[in-house]
Design a protein around this motif. Structure first.
Motif, PDB file in Angstrom:
ATOM      1  N   LEU A   1      24.364  47.224  45.488  1.00 52.92           N
ATOM      2  CA  LEU A   1      22.988  47.277  44.999  1.00 52.92           C
ATOM      3  C   LEU A   1      22.232  45.971  45.203  1.00 52.92           C
ATOM      4  CD1 LEU A   1      23.526  49.298  41.704  1.00 52.92           C
ATOM      5  CD2 LEU A   1      22.453  50.110  43.808  1.00 52.92           C
ATOM      6  N   ILE A   2      22.968  44.859  45.139  1.00 57.01           N
ATOM      7  CA  ILE A   2      22.354  43.542  45.343  1.00 57.01           C
ATOM      8  C   ILE A   2      23.168  42.834  46.438  1.00 57.01           C
ATOM      9  CG2 ILE A   2      21.588  41.417  44.227  1.00 57.01           C
ATOM     10  CD1 ILE A   2      21.909  42.880  41.530  1.00 57.01           C
ATOM     11  N   PRO A   3      22.938  43.220  47.697  1.00 55.65           N
ATOM     12  CA  PRO A   3      23.818  42.748  48.787  1.00 55.65           C
ATOM     13  C   PRO A   3      23.519  41.340  49.313  1.00 55.65           C
ATOM     14  CG  PRO A   3      22.195  44.268  49.651  1.00 55.65           C
ATOM     15  CD  PRO A   3      21.952  44.166  48.169  1.00 55.65           C
ATOM     16  N   SER A   4      23.568  40.346  48.460  1.00 54.81           N
ATOM     17  CA  SER A   4      23.435  38.971  48.947  1.00 54.81           C
ATOM     18  C   SER A   4      24.818  38.459  49.328  1.00 54.81           C
ATOM     19  CB  SER A   4      22.799  38.073  47.882  1.00 54.81           C
ATOM     20  OG  SER A   4      23.740  37.725  46.902  1.00 54.81           O
ATOM     21  N   GLY A   5      24.853  37.552  50.271  1.00 55.54           N
ATOM     22  CA  GLY A   5      26.136  37.052  50.773  1.00 55.54           C
ATOM     23  C   GLY A   5      27.016  36.440  49.706  1.00 55.54           C
ATOM     24  N   SER A   6      26.438  35.617  48.855  1.00 59.42           N
ATOM     25  CA  SER A   6      27.247  34.946  47.833  1.00 59.42           C
ATOM     26  C   SER A   6      27.718  35.927  46.765  1.00 59.42           C
ATOM     27  CB  SER A   6      26.481  33.785  47.205  1.00 59.42           C
ATOM     28  OG  SER A   6      25.273  34.243  46.650  1.00 59.42           O
ATOM     29  N   LEU A   7      26.907  36.936  46.462  1.00 63.09           N
ATOM     30  CA  LEU A   7      27.314  37.930  45.469  1.00 63.09           C
ATOM     31  C   LEU A   7      28.440  38.806  46.011  1.00 63.09           C
ATOM     32  CD1 LEU A   7      26.912  39.052  42.650  1.00 63.09           C
ATOM     33  CD2 LEU A   7      25.189  40.596  43.582  1.00 63.09           C
ATOM     34  N   VAL A   8      28.350  39.166  47.280  1.00 63.70           N
ATOM     35  CA  VAL A   8      29.411  39.961  47.899  1.00 63.70           C
ATOM     36  C   VAL A   8      30.720  39.167  47.894  1.00 63.70           C
ATOM     37  CG1 VAL A   8      30.209  41.004  50.066  1.00 63.70           C
ATOM     38  CG2 VAL A   8      27.853  41.364  49.297  1.00 63.70           C
ATOM     39  N   GLN A   9      30.638  37.893  48.203  1.00 63.46           N
ATOM     40  CA  GLN A   9      31.832  37.042  48.193  1.00 63.46           C
ATOM     41  C   GLN A   9      32.406  36.936  46.776  1.00 63.46           C
ATOM     42  OE1 GLN A   9      31.148  33.009  49.455  1.00 63.46           O
ATOM     43  NE2 GLN A   9      33.329  32.519  49.484  1.00 63.46           N
ATOM     44  N   ALA A  10      31.554  36.755  45.787  1.00 60.80           N
ATOM     45  CA  ALA A  10      32.013  36.624  44.402  1.00 60.80           C
ATOM     46  C   ALA A  10      32.658  37.918  43.918  1.00 60.80           C
ATOM     47  CB  ALA A  10      30.848  36.246  43.493  1.00 60.80           C
ATOM     48  N   THR A  11      32.018  39.050  44.212  1.00 57.86           N
ATOM     49  CA  THR A  11      32.586  40.319  43.749  1.00 57.86           C
ATOM     50  C   THR A  11      33.894  40.629  44.473  1.00 57.86           C
ATOM     51  OG1 THR A  11      31.143  41.574  45.247  1.00 57.86           O
ATOM     52  CG2 THR A  11      30.414  41.330  42.966  1.00 57.86           C
ATOM     53  N   SER A  12      34.002  40.243  45.737  1.00 55.58           N
ATOM     54  CA  SER A  12      35.263  40.439  46.464  1.00 55.58           C
ATOM     55  C   SER A  12      36.389  39.647  45.816  1.00 55.58           C
ATOM     56  CB  SER A  12      35.114  40.018  47.928  1.00 55.58           C
ATOM     57  OG  SER A  12      34.215  40.850  48.593  1.00 55.58           O
ATOM     58  N   MET A  13      36.088  38.411  45.434  1.00 53.01           N
ATOM     59  CA  MET A  13      37.104  37.587  44.770  1.00 53.01           C
ATOM     60  C   MET A  13      37.464  38.165  43.402  1.00 53.01           C
ATOM     61  SD  MET A  13      36.044  33.730  45.842  1.00 53.01           S
ATOM     62  CE  MET A  13      37.509  33.035  45.112  1.00 53.01           C
ATOM     63  N   LEU A  14      36.464  38.671  42.689  1.00 53.88           N
ATOM     64  CA  LEU A  14      36.732  39.279  41.384  1.00 53.88           C
ATOM     65  C   LEU A  14      37.621  40.505  41.522  1.00 53.88           C
ATOM     66  CD1 LEU A  14      33.233  38.927  39.711  1.00 53.88           C
ATOM     67  CD2 LEU A  14      35.363  37.834  38.964  1.00 53.88           C
ATOM     68  N   ILE A  15      37.369  41.318  42.527  1.00 54.39           N
ATOM     69  CA  ILE A  15      38.195  42.510  42.758  1.00 54.39           C
ATOM     70  C   ILE A  15      39.626  42.101  43.072  1.00 54.39           C
ATOM     71  CG2 ILE A  15      38.578  44.460  44.325  1.00 54.39           C
ATOM     72  CD1 ILE A  15      35.451  44.605  44.548  1.00 54.39           C
ATOM     73  N   ARG A  16      39.789  41.106  43.953  1.00 53.85           N
ATOM     74  CA  ARG A  16      41.126  40.628  44.300  1.00 53.85           C
ATOM     75  C   ARG A  16      41.863  40.131  43.059  1.00 53.85           C
ATOM     76  NH1 ARG A  16      43.575  36.117  44.513  1.00 53.85           N
ATOM     77  NH2 ARG A  16      41.708  34.893  44.174  1.00 53.85           N
ATOM     78  N   CYS A  17      41.188  39.333  42.255  1.00 51.82           N
ATOM     79  CA  CYS A  17      41.805  38.794  41.042  1.00 51.82           C
ATOM     80  C   CYS A  17      42.132  39.911  40.041  1.00 51.82           C
ATOM     81  CB  CYS A  17      40.885  37.773  40.382  1.00 51.82           C
ATOM     82  SG  CYS A  17      40.699  36.234  41.281  1.00 51.82           S
ATOM     83  N   ALA A  18      41.222  40.849  39.877  1.00 46.97           N
ATOM     84  CA  ALA A  18      41.454  41.951  38.934  1.00 46.97           C
ATOM     85  C   ALA A  18      42.660  42.777  39.347  1.00 46.97           C
ATOM     86  CB  ALA A  18      40.207  42.831  38.830  1.00 46.97           C
ATOM     87  N   ARG A  19      42.808  43.010  40.641  1.00 51.36           N
ATOM     88  CA  ARG A  19      43.987  43.747  41.129  1.00 51.36           C
ATOM     89  C   ARG A  19      45.272  42.978  40.843  1.00 51.36           C
ATOM     90  NH1 ARG A  19      41.425  45.702  46.829  1.00 51.36           N
ATOM     91  NH2 ARG A  19      40.337  47.515  45.984  1.00 51.36           N
ATOM     92  N   LYS A  20      45.231  41.665  41.097  1.00 52.58           N
ATOM     93  CA  LYS A  20      46.415  40.840  40.835  1.00 52.58           C
ATOM     94  C   LYS A  20      46.759  40.832  39.348  1.00 52.58           C
ATOM     95  CE  LYS A  20      46.895  37.497  44.506  1.00 52.58           C
ATOM     96  NZ  LYS A  20      46.920  36.066  44.830  1.00 52.58           N
ATOM     97  N   ILE A  21      45.737  40.721  38.509  1.00 52.11           N
ATOM     98  CA  ILE A  21      45.980  40.714  37.063  1.00 52.11           C
ATOM     99  C   ILE A  21      46.621  42.022  36.639  1.00 52.11           C
ATOM    100  CG2 ILE A  21      44.845  40.749  34.797  1.00 52.11           C
ATOM    101  CD1 ILE A  21      42.819  38.712  35.991  1.00 52.11           C
ATOM    102  N   ASP A  22      46.088  43.125  37.120  1.00 49.94           N
ATOM    103  CA  ASP A  22      46.630  44.431  36.768  1.00 49.94           C
ATOM    104  C   ASP A  22      48.085  44.554  37.205  1.00 49.94           C
ATOM    105  OD1 ASP A  22      46.155  47.081  35.635  1.00 49.94           O
ATOM    106  OD2 ASP A  22      46.394  47.803  37.697  1.00 49.94           O
ATOM    107  N   ASP A  23      48.381  44.122  38.413  1.00 50.33           N
ATOM    108  CA  ASP A  23      49.741  44.189  38.937  1.00 50.33           C
ATOM    109  C   ASP A  23      50.681  43.271  38.152  1.00 50.33           C
ATOM    110  OD1 ASP A  23      51.766  44.899  40.973  1.00 50.33           O
ATOM    111  OD2 ASP A  23      51.550  42.789  41.578  1.00 50.33           O
ATOM    112  N   GLN A  24      50.252  42.041  37.916  1.00 53.64           N
ATOM    113  CA  GLN A  24      51.090  41.079  37.205  1.00 53.64           C
ATOM    114  C   GLN A  24      51.286  41.460  35.737  1.00 53.64           C
ATOM    115  OE1 GLN A  24      52.823  38.434  38.485  1.00 53.64           O
ATOM    116  NE2 GLN A  24      52.157  39.203  40.461  1.00 53.64           N
ATOM    117  N   PHE A  25      50.279  42.096  35.148  1.00 52.08           N
ATOM    118  CA  PHE A  25      50.392  42.531  33.760  1.00 52.08           C
ATOM    119  C   PHE A  25      51.527  43.532  33.605  1.00 52.08           C
ATOM    120  CE2 PHE A  25      48.823  45.248  30.158  1.00 52.08           C
ATOM    121  CZ  PHE A  25      49.037  44.318  29.162  1.00 52.08           C
ATOM    122  N   SER A  26      51.624  44.478  34.532  1.00 49.86           N
ATOM    123  CA  SER A  26      52.721  45.448  34.497  1.00 49.86           C
ATOM    124  C   SER A  26      54.066  44.749  34.658  1.00 49.86           C
ATOM    125  CB  SER A  26      52.548  46.492  35.607  1.00 49.86           C
ATOM    126  OG  SER A  26      51.372  47.229  35.394  1.00 49.86           O
TER     127      SER A  26
END
Length: 122
Positions: free
Chosen positions: A23-48
């Protein structure tokens, strides 16, 4: 809250990160959300893995990894919050609230798990 419900909240956060970057396709926002997704996946995996940790050493390694990932998420969320201070885009504000709430929930879970591990060792 169950582990499944926490997993579902994590997935919802990841999906909202994707929607935000679409919805807000700015370069820095896309980069930030990509990093957040990566971290969230790692947290979910490591939590288990944390819940299934069989040794104190493994538990400590997983906790350290979780702390690093949650710190990174908080840093990125803080940066988004600073960037959004002037514009106050409600979509970003809602995303930030959900992100902070998710990390707070994980932190409470980590504290509880650590507390239980300490009690087991006593």
């Amino acid at each position: 809250m169950t582990v499944t419900e926490i997993h579902e909240l994590n997935e919802k956060f990841q999906k909202s990160a994707v929607q935000l970057s679409e919805l807000i396709p700015s370069g820095s926002l896309v980069q930030a959300t990509s990093m957040l997704i990566r971290c969230a996946r790692k947290i979910d995996d490591q939590f288990s893995k944390l819940l299934a940790a069989s040794s104190e050493t493994k538990f400590g390694q997983i906790m350290n990894a979780l702390e690093d990932e949650t710190d990174e998420v908080l840093f990125i969320l803080d940066q988004l919050e600073i960037a959004n201070k002037k514009q106050q885009i409600s979509l970003i504000n809602d995303f930030l609230k959900n992100g902070y709430d998710l990390i707070a929930l994980y932190s409470k879970c980590f504290d509880y798990i650590i507390e239980q591990k300490v009690k087991e060792e006593e």
